[in-house]
Design an enzyme around this catalytic site. Structure first.
Site, PDB file in Angstrom:
ATOM      1  N   GLU A 144     -25.239   0.957   7.215  1.00 19.29           N
ATOM      2  CA  GLU A 144     -24.490   0.639   8.440  1.00 19.29           C
ATOM      3  C   GLU A 144     -23.531   1.762   8.840  1.00 19.29           C
ATOM      4  O   GLU A 144     -22.315   1.617   8.752  1.00 19.29           O
ATOM      5  CB  GLU A 144     -23.700  -0.656   8.247  1.00 19.29           C
ATOM      6  CG  GLU A 144     -24.572  -1.869   7.988  1.00 19.29           C
ATOM      7  CD  GLU A 144     -23.761  -3.147   7.768  1.00 19.29           C
ATOM      8  OE1 GLU A 144     -22.612  -3.057   7.321  1.00 19.29           O
ATOM      9  OE2 GLU A 144     -24.295  -4.237   8.040  1.00 19.29           O
ATOM     10  N   GLU A 170     -31.244  -6.009   6.221  1.00 26.06           N
ATOM     11  CA  GLU A 170     -30.427  -7.161   5.816  1.00 26.06           C
ATOM     12  C   GLU A 170     -30.565  -8.272   6.846  1.00 26.06           C
ATOM     13  O   GLU A 170     -30.562  -8.013   8.050  1.00 26.06           O
ATOM     14  CB  GLU A 170     -28.932  -6.787   5.765  1.00 26.06           C
ATOM     15  CG  GLU A 170     -28.573  -5.801   4.699  1.00 26.06           C
ATOM     16  CD  GLU A 170     -27.080  -5.475   4.696  1.00 26.06           C
ATOM     17  OE1 GLU A 170     -26.263  -6.270   5.194  1.00 26.06           O
ATOM     18  OE2 GLU A 170     -26.744  -4.391   4.185  1.00 26.06           O
TER      19      GLU A 170
HETATM   20  C1  BGP Z   1     -23.159  -6.104   5.870  1.00 22.45           C
HETATM   21  C2  BGP Z   1     -23.052  -5.296   4.618  1.00 22.45           C
HETATM   22  C3  BGP Z   1     -23.319  -6.013   3.365  1.00 22.45           C
HETATM   23  C4  BGP Z   1     -23.068  -7.485   3.401  1.00 22.45           C
HETATM   24  C5  BGP Z   1     -23.351  -8.174   4.695  1.00 22.45           C
HETATM   25  C6  BGP Z   1     -22.864  -9.607   4.810  1.00 22.45           C
HETATM   26  O1  BGP Z   1     -22.285  -5.599   6.807  1.00 22.45           O
HETATM   27  O2  BGP Z   1     -23.899  -4.184   4.638  1.00 22.45           O
HETATM   28  O3  BGP Z   1     -22.735  -5.312   2.313  1.00 22.45           O
HETATM   29  O4  BGP Z   1     -22.233  -8.011   2.524  1.00 22.45           O
HETATM   30  O5  BGP Z   1     -22.846  -7.456   5.764  1.00 22.45           O
HETATM   31  O6  BGP Z   1     -21.496  -9.613   5.036  1.00 22.45           O
HETATM   32  P1  BGP Z   1     -20.492 -10.480   4.205  1.00 22.45           P
HETATM   33  O7  BGP Z   1     -20.723 -10.133   2.791  1.00 22.45           O
HETATM   34  O8  BGP Z   1     -19.141 -10.097   4.693  1.00 22.45           O
HETATM   35  O9  BGP Z   1     -20.808 -11.888   4.504  1.00 22.45           O
END
Ligand code: BGP
Length: 486
Positions: free
Chosen positions: A191, A384
């Protein structure tokens, strides 16, 4: 009719800092995620605020010498560092075709500027990735998923300093040399647009230490974009035929109404929050609209002669993104605000939200895939996607996560639609395949996995892994190559 191609890469993703723990074992140095603080007694409001407070000079100093380790969940996470063999066995049982994780920079170069790499760190990833292949999984490796050796910040100021590019490239070179044959897809940065929306995670900035925050953010971004291009070039030279991708957090954006002002607002949001980064990584140059964007922010990026050639010489082979929710754009203040990944946005009356206020929008995934493919004509990889929820272990000892099955089913169905639309989608690594510590709010109870991890927010628990109902469901989906989402 099933739209998924035969070799579609069904996968699961985690990140080193959110999973490994063992923060000071195996020669690992301290990194920027080890310093993020959390208290299990905080209420929802405080947890949200903590995400936004991010990092301050005071917190930073306190964290460097902290002894109350239960308040630093990234230091223990789910102990993947010691449990990975058992975890990979479960992932094999699930039938995963590809496993995405990040490599911890501070395991390879504990201080970031060390003259030689840490052999124990390299060995860890050689063993991990070798085992993935033995168990039938390809490897999708993120080179930098936020966690950066702290020394690079204290000694050099982090990504503001152009020297970071050299340290990062030395790290890449070591990875390409030592792990090159074991990695199938490389992602230089997780990201890359996070530098703007969470500057501590994205580029190691401490807000109260910056006179001109925006200036610092975009200078860091420039250095990261150069580093990205140089890493692509290096990989292509050292590992001919390698696949190196660019990644953003995708903020799919709709105009709140068909008013031209709202439509314009959405267009600019798309450009400024998403496409700026993918345009540079895929097209190899700053797009025209950045002039205005930077001017309005009062930012003047310091460039060196040759930077334009560097960007042009390191275009990515594929694009990937994280997709969790969509947002609404308008300049009107009549809309309620709701939370989302990395940033908050206006509420869309047509969508439901997760417990954390993220707007659930499967069709938005199809829209995003079409938009990105039309724009770049490059293979796409969903790096993701998933839903964070407060799972409970029922009396029968199981986790009945129908809401997760529903979320995944609807999103995967839309992926199929996008493929039928003509999009070249090559893979899908579902986020947080095992429960891990959440990145945004540092909560252990915001769970994404199809595998439950028995650990609470203070780090207590047996650490036992329990497949959830969604495990059996996802296993079936993979076995049927997406033909059966029932
Ligand atoms: C993205 C990241 C991850 C991840 C995901 C979910 O931005 O790349 O590392 O954790 O979001 O977010 P969160 O863990 O805050 O729910």
């Amino acid at each position: 009719m099933n739209h998924f191609p035969e070799n579609f890469l069904w996968g699961g993703a985690i990140a080193s800092a959110q999973a490994e723990g063992a923060w000071n074992e195996g020669g690992k140095g301290m990194d920027t995620q080890d310093l993020r603080v959390f208290d299990a007694s905080w209420d929802a409001d405080m947890r949200r605020k903590n995400r936004d407070i991010n990092m301050t000079g005071e917190r930073f100093q306190a964290a460097l010498t902290a002894t109350d380790l239960e308040h630093y969940p990234f230091r223990w996470a789910i102990d993947f560092y010691h449990n990975w063999r058992e975890d990979l066995a479960l992932l094999e049982e699930l039938g995963l075709k590809i496993f995405r994780t990040s490599i911890s920079w501070a395991r390879i170069y504990p201080n970031g500027d060390d003259p030689v790499p840490n052999e124990e760190g390299i060995r860890f990833y050689v063993d991990l990735f070798t085992e993935c292949h033995k168990r039938g999984m390809k490897v999708f490796a993120t080179i930098l998923h936020y966690a950066t050796p702290v020394n690079l910040l204290t000694r050099y100021g982090g990504w503001k300093n152009r020297k970071m590019i050299d340290f990062y490239l030395r790290y890449c070179q070591t990875l390409f040399e030592r792990l090159g044959g074991l990695v199938d897809y490389w992602l230089p940065f997780n990201e890359i647009n996070c530098s703007r929306f969470n500057p501590w995670n994205g580029c190691c900035l401490i807000r109260d230490q910056e006179e001109n925050y925006d200036q610092a953010i975009f200078q860091c971004t420039h250095h990261q974009l150069l580093a990205n291009a140089l890493a692509v070039k290096m990989a292509h030279e050292m590992l001919p035929g390698s696949m190196v991708g660019g990644m953003i957090a995708r903020f799919t954006t709709y105009p709140a109404t068909c008013s031209p002002d709202d439509v314009m607002c959405a267009l600019l949001d798309e450009n400024y929050k998403n496409y700026f980064y993918t345009d540079v990584m895929a097209r190899g140059r700053y797009p025209g609209y950045t002039r205005r964007m930077l001017k309005e922010l009062g930012v003047e990026i310091v460039k060196e002669p040759g930077d334009d050639q560097i960007l042009a010489g390191g275009k990515v082979d594929f694009l990937s993104f994280s997709y969790y929710m969509s947002m609404v754009s308008t300049n009107s203040s009549d809309y309620e605000v709701t939370s989302g990944n990395l940033l908050s946005g206006k509420k869309n009356p047509y969508l439901q939200t997760s417990e954390w206020g993220w707007q659930i929008d499967p069709v938005g995934l199809r829209i995003s895939l079409n938009q990105m493919y039309d724009r770049y004509n490059l293979p796409l990889f969903i790096a993701e996607n998933g839903i964070g929820a407060r799972d409970v272990v029922a009396e029968d000892g199981k986790i009945h996560d129908d809401y997760r099955i529903q979320y995944l089913r609807e999103h995967i169905a839309q992926m199929g639609e996008a493929i039928a639309d003509g999009v070249d989608l090559i893979g899908y690594t579902m986020w947080g395949i095992l429960d891990i510590v959440s990145c945004g709010t540092i909560e252990m109870n915001k769970r994404y996995g199809v595998i439950y991890v028995d650990r609470d927010e203070a780090g207590k628990g047996t650490n036992r892994r329990i497949p959830k109902d969604s495990f059996a469901w996802y296993k079936k989906v993979i076995a049927a190559n997406g033909a059966d989402l029932g």
